[in-house]
Design a protein around this motif. Structure first.
Motif, PDB file in Angstrom:
ATOM      1  N   PRO A 150       0.829  -1.212   0.000  1.00 35.82           N
ATOM      2  CA  PRO A 150       0.000   0.000   0.000  1.00 35.82           C
ATOM      3  C   PRO A 150       0.867   1.267   0.000  1.00 35.82           C
ATOM      4  N   ALA A 151       0.275   2.355  -0.501  1.00 37.48           N
ATOM      5  CA  ALA A 151       1.010   3.627  -0.580  1.00 37.48           C
ATOM      6  C   ALA A 151       1.328   4.144   0.825  1.00 37.48           C
ATOM      7  N   ARG A 152       2.406   4.913   0.911  1.00 38.08           N
ATOM      8  CA  ARG A 152       2.753   5.555   2.185  1.00 38.08           C
ATOM      9  C   ARG A 152       2.084   6.925   2.214  1.00 38.08           C
ATOM     10  N   GLN A 153       1.541   7.286   3.353  1.00 38.73           N
ATOM     11  CA  GLN A 153       0.938   8.629   3.482  1.00 38.73           C
ATOM     12  C   GLN A 153       2.018   9.686   3.355  1.00 38.73           C
ATOM     13  N   VAL A 154       1.668  10.856   2.814  1.00 40.32           N
ATOM     14  CA  VAL A 154       2.698  11.896   2.733  1.00 40.32           C
ATOM     15  C   VAL A 154       3.117  12.288   4.149  1.00 40.32           C
ATOM     16  N   HIS A 155       4.366  12.657   4.253  1.00 36.63           N
ATOM     17  CA  HIS A 155       4.933  12.928   5.562  1.00 36.63           C
ATOM     18  C   HIS A 155       4.558  14.323   6.038  1.00 36.63           C
ATOM     19  N   GLY A 156       4.096  14.448   7.267  1.00 36.08           N
ATOM     20  CA  GLY A 156       3.928  15.769   7.875  1.00 36.08           C
ATOM     21  C   GLY A 156       5.326  16.166   8.326  1.00 36.08           C
ATOM     22  N   LEU A 157       5.933  17.099   7.654  1.00 37.53           N
ATOM     23  CA  LEU A 157       7.346  17.386   7.917  1.00 37.53           C
ATOM     24  C   LEU A 157       7.528  18.037   9.281  1.00 37.53           C
ATOM     25  N   GLU A 158       6.414  18.487   9.837  1.00 34.19           N
ATOM     26  CA  GLU A 158       6.460  19.264  11.079  1.00 34.19           C
ATOM     27  C   GLU A 158       6.946  18.439  12.264  1.00 34.19           C
ATOM     28  N   ASP A 159       6.862  17.103  12.189  1.00 36.36           N
ATOM     29  CA  ASP A 159       7.189  16.296  13.375  1.00 36.36           C
ATOM     30  C   ASP A 159       8.697  16.079  13.568  1.00 36.36           C
ATOM     31  N   GLY A 160       9.497  16.563  12.640  1.00 37.58           N
ATOM     32  CA  GLY A 160      10.955  16.468  12.831  1.00 37.58           C
ATOM     33  C   GLY A 160      11.528  15.092  12.539  1.00 37.58           C
ATOM     34  N   GLU A 161      10.702  14.147  12.056  1.00 42.39           N
ATOM     35  CA  GLU A 161      11.246  12.801  11.831  1.00 42.39           C
ATOM     36  C   GLU A 161      12.289  12.788  10.704  1.00 42.39           C
ATOM     37  N   ILE A 162      12.042  13.614   9.673  1.00 41.72           N
ATOM     38  CA  ILE A 162      12.996  13.602   8.554  1.00 41.72           C
ATOM     39  C   ILE A 162      14.203  14.454   8.920  1.00 41.72           C
ATOM     40  N   ARG A 163      15.331  13.768   9.003  1.00 41.77           N
ATOM     41  CA  ARG A 163      16.552  14.462   9.441  1.00 41.77           C
ATOM     42  C   ARG A 163      17.151  15.265   8.293  1.00 41.77           C
ATOM     43  N   LEU A 164      18.121  16.091   8.631  1.00 39.32           N
ATOM     44  CA  LEU A 164      18.760  16.942   7.622  1.00 39.32           C
ATOM     45  C   LEU A 164      19.459  16.098   6.556  1.00 39.32           C
ATOM     46  N   PRO A 165      19.609  16.663   5.353  1.00 44.63           N
ATOM     47  CA  PRO A 165      20.362  15.946   4.315  1.00 44.63           C
ATOM     48  C   PRO A 165      21.806  15.709   4.745  1.00 44.63           C
ATOM     49  N   ASN A 166      22.381  14.646   4.203  1.00 41.67           N
ATOM     50  CA  ASN A 166      23.781  14.343   4.492  1.00 41.67           C
ATOM     51  C   ASN A 166      24.642  14.700   3.277  1.00 41.67           C
ATOM     52  N   ARG A 167      25.149  15.911   3.266  1.00 41.79           N
ATOM     53  CA  ARG A 167      25.955  16.371   2.112  1.00 41.79           C
ATOM     54  C   ARG A 167      27.351  15.764   2.131  1.00 41.79           C
ATOM     55  N   ALA A 168      27.766  15.299   3.309  1.00 47.22           N
ATOM     56  CA  ALA A 168      29.102  14.693   3.400  1.00 47.22           C
ATOM     57  C   ALA A 168      29.172  13.405   2.580  1.00 47.22           C
ATOM     58  N   ALA A 169      27.998  12.846   2.252  1.00 46.59           N
ATOM     59  CA  ALA A 169      27.998  11.582   1.495  1.00 46.59           C
ATOM     60  C   ALA A 169      28.346  11.791   0.015  1.00 46.59           C
ATOM     61  N   ARG A 170      28.363  13.044  -0.435  1.00 41.22           N
ATOM     62  CA  ARG A 170      28.641  13.279  -1.867  1.00 41.22           C
ATOM     63  C   ARG A 170      30.094  12.953  -2.200  1.00 41.22           C
ATOM     64  N   VAL A 171      30.271  12.258  -3.308  1.00 42.04           N
ATOM     65  CA  VAL A 171      31.632  11.837  -3.637  1.00 42.04           C
ATOM     66  C   VAL A 171      32.153  12.473  -4.926  1.00 42.04           C
ATOM     67  N   LEU A 172      31.335  13.267  -5.593  1.00 45.32           N
ATOM     68  CA  LEU A 172      31.817  13.972  -6.788  1.00 45.32           C
ATOM     69  C   LEU A 172      31.772  15.474  -6.512  1.00 45.32           C
ATOM     70  N   ARG A 173      32.592  16.216  -7.204  1.00 42.97           N
ATOM     71  CA  ARG A 173      32.673  17.665  -6.988  1.00 42.97           C
ATOM     72  C   ARG A 173      32.310  18.404  -8.271  1.00 42.97           C
ATOM     73  N   GLY A 174      32.008  19.687  -8.128  1.00 41.43           N
ATOM     74  CA  GLY A 174      31.832  20.520  -9.329  1.00 41.43           C
ATOM     75  C   GLY A 174      30.443  21.117  -9.505  1.00 41.43           C
ATOM     76  N   TYR A 175      29.637  21.162  -8.425  1.00 38.70           N
ATOM     77  CA  TYR A 175      28.321  21.795  -8.548  1.00 38.70           C
ATOM     78  C   TYR A 175      28.523  23.270  -8.867  1.00 38.70           C
ATOM     79  N   THR A 176      27.728  23.782  -9.772  1.00 37.94           N
ATOM     80  CA  THR A 176      27.922  25.192 -10.125  1.00 37.94           C
ATOM     81  C   THR A 176      26.656  25.832 -10.666  1.00 37.94           C
TER      82      THR A 176
END
Ligand code: B12
Ligand code: SF4
Length: 495
Positions: free
Chosen positions: A158-184
């Protein structure tokens, strides 16, 4: 487990990698939300778009992934298929997971593509639970939003309900995981940040409603500021706010601008997508505040300047100005003037080539863009999976091209009742190049070093297919257009 997350290398006309290489926000968000003991590597293949196969080979050698996750838009499906085949060849038995708009909305298309799992809709919690189930070797059936291969049958939980972002469950993105460079973005390191998800409008061309229904959820400002600070600490000087519709709650957006200013984060350049009605109706207070907060380019979803087209696109409501509680006509000009008065540039999103479009109606939009817009972002209606627009184009037998790798928004894949697809695309292509050229001086003032170094490449991209003879009109422009189409075709071969 070793997890390798990939976004596709495919780019489209308005985002040439010489000038724009934007990170995929989904992958770092997934990386930030798996259990801590996993080793996650995020690779945005736009950063290796000329050497995709080599890059994937190397990533497999270095990270030896147990699980590979791919984030895919519809026009990237063919490339995704090739990467999946390569992954199986490099490591038989590796588990392949796909997610994003295309796998969510055209799930069945992935069933025969060598994929093990399809994550439908928001991915953070589903993917976390999937990795747990893979470690345990059980409990797959209780994961909402997951489609999985069971023997030779596909099962769709079954489908997952959309997340209420207000509850803080979704943690911050992990930018340290990026392994390539050159965003511009024109030479400035760019990053993406989300402050909300969802939209309550229902424009007929947009995938958002089928993806998550009509709703709007927000992250706390504390989290948003932390996220911006993290991007800035890692070198970003430009931030793209990727919210589906940040302008749905104008008061909140104003408060966000204040928070950015108070936190001293207004030294960064901000780019945002906006509704014309919000800017027009609240611009007097909102636009000066946006300028102070560092907003520089505003992508306006104008969609079309003609009422009939707006009705087809179901985009009239978000383009309506209001005065004393009453509708006061189209909001576009008011919004553009307001942004210009406050020293912001307008990226004008227009859609031409709708079913009832004629040469005159398309020319009217192009003339408008030429006159009022700083950077054109003109597209053709594109029948993405499960949008209301797709149904209408199909019902009217107007879809002329089923090659999904060409569904990039600037290739006309549908015709109108009165014009051939190619002629529609030709009109856009012919006009747009010159509009882009006009913005070069502004870009030069802001990022002189980058523009001086890359001007030849940027011009070569904008005018590809053209020769001195065609620019001087000694040759029919249609010949240049044919060459442009052939070059574009070659660019799509990422392998
Ligand atoms: C920001 C944005 C952009 C930005 C940044 C893109 C980038 N590098 O990420 C820019 C402006 C560059 C852009 C460009 C384009 N975009 Co765009 N964009 C968006 C937008 C507004 C938000 C996407 C986003 O970042 N959301 C935040 C993240 C966290 O959410 P998410 O991507 O949905 O990811 C979640 C799930 O999908 C899932 N998920 C995603 N990937 C994966 C992978 C795995 C393994 C798993 C498990 C889960 C998973 O989990 C994530 C977290 O919950 C959407 C939606 C909209 N309202 O318009 C369109 C949208 C994604 N774009 C779209 C398109 C088509 C394009 C363009 C082709 C231009 C165009 N014609 O509109 C170009 C192509 C870009 C290129 N490579 O050249 C379409 C895709 C439709 C489709 N069926 O493919 C959308 C849906 C808009 C629409 N037309 O409806 N885009
Ligand atoms: S307002 Fe924007 S996000 Fe909302 S449905 Fe329309 S195009 Fe999609």
């Amino acid at each position: 487990m070793n997890v390798l997350l990939l976004s596709m290398p495919d780019y489209f006309e308005h985002m040439p990698p010489v000038a724009v290489r934007m990170p995929n926000g989904a992958l770092t968000s997934l990386a930030g939300n798996v259990d801590d003991h996993h080793h996650v590597a995020v690779a945005d293949l736009i950063l290796s778009h000329r050497r995709v196969q080599e890059a994937v080979n190397r990533l497999f050698r270095e990270f030896d992934p147990d699980v590979v996750g791919l984030s895919v838009m519809t026009f990237q499906r063919r490339t995704a298929g090739r990467i999946i085949s390569l992954a199986h060849a490099l490591k038989p038995g590796v588990k392949i997971v796909v997610g994003g708009y295309d796998p969510s909305l055209a799930t069945e298309a992935y069933e025969g593509m060598g994929v093990d799992y399809i994550v439908r809709g928001e991915g953070e919690v589903t993917f976390r639970e999937l990795l747990r189930a893979l470690e345990k070797g059980r409990d797959f059936e209780s994961i909402y939003g997951l489609s999985r291969l069971d023997g030779d049958r596909w099962l769709h939980n079954p489908a997952r309900q959309v997340h209420g972002l207000e509850d803080g469950e979704i943690r911050l993105p992990n930018r340290a995981a990026r392994v390539l460079r050159g965003y511009t973005l024109l030479g400035r390191q760019v990053d993406v940040v989300e402050t909300s998800r969802g939209c309550t409008y229902d424009c007929s061309f947009c995938s958002i409603i089928e993806m998550r229904g009509r709703n709007f959820h927000t992250y706390s400002f504390e989290r948003v500021l932390q996220d911006i600070r993290d991007a800035s600490d890692r070198g970003a000087r430009a931030i793209f706010l990727v919210d589906d519709n940040i302008m749905l709650n104008v008061r909140r957006f104003e408060e966000l601008c204040h928070s950015i200013i108070d936190a001293g984060l207004n030294k960064l350049d901000y780019f945002v997508q906006a509704m014309t009605s919000s800017i027009a109706n609240h611009g007097e207070t909102l636009a000066p505040l946006m300028h102070r907060a560092g907003f520089r380019y505003v992508f306006l979803g104008i969609e079309n300047i003609l009422e009939g087209d707006l009705q087809f696109l179901r985009a009239a409501a978000k383009n309506t100005a209001r005065k004393n509680g009453r509708n006061n006509g189209n909001a576009t000009l008011q919004a553009i003037e307001c942004l210009h008065r406050n020293k912001m540039y307008v990226v004008g999103g227009l859609i031409v080539g709708n079913p009832d479009d004629t040469r005159e109606s398309i020319e009217a939009n192009l003339a408008f863009a030429r006159r009022y817009i700083d950077w054109p972002y003109i597209q053709h209606p594109t029948p993405y999976p499960r949008t209301p627009m797709t149904e209408e184009f199909r019902a009217r037998s107007l879809i002329t091209n089923e090659r999904l790798e060409e569904y990039d928004g600037t290739t006309a894949v549908v015709r109108s009742e009165r014009m051939e697809a190619e002629e529609i695309e030709y009109l856009r292509w012919k006009a747009e190049r010159w509009m882009k050229l006009r913005h070069m001086p502004a870009a030069l003032c802001h990022d002189p070093w980058f523009v001086v170094r890359h001007a030849p490449e940027m011009l070569a991209h904008t005018f590809r297919g053209c020769t001195l003879r065609s620019v001087l009109r000694l040759e029919d422009n249609r010949k240049a257009f044919k060459r442009y189409k052939a070059i574009r075709q070659q660019e799509r071969a990422y392998f």
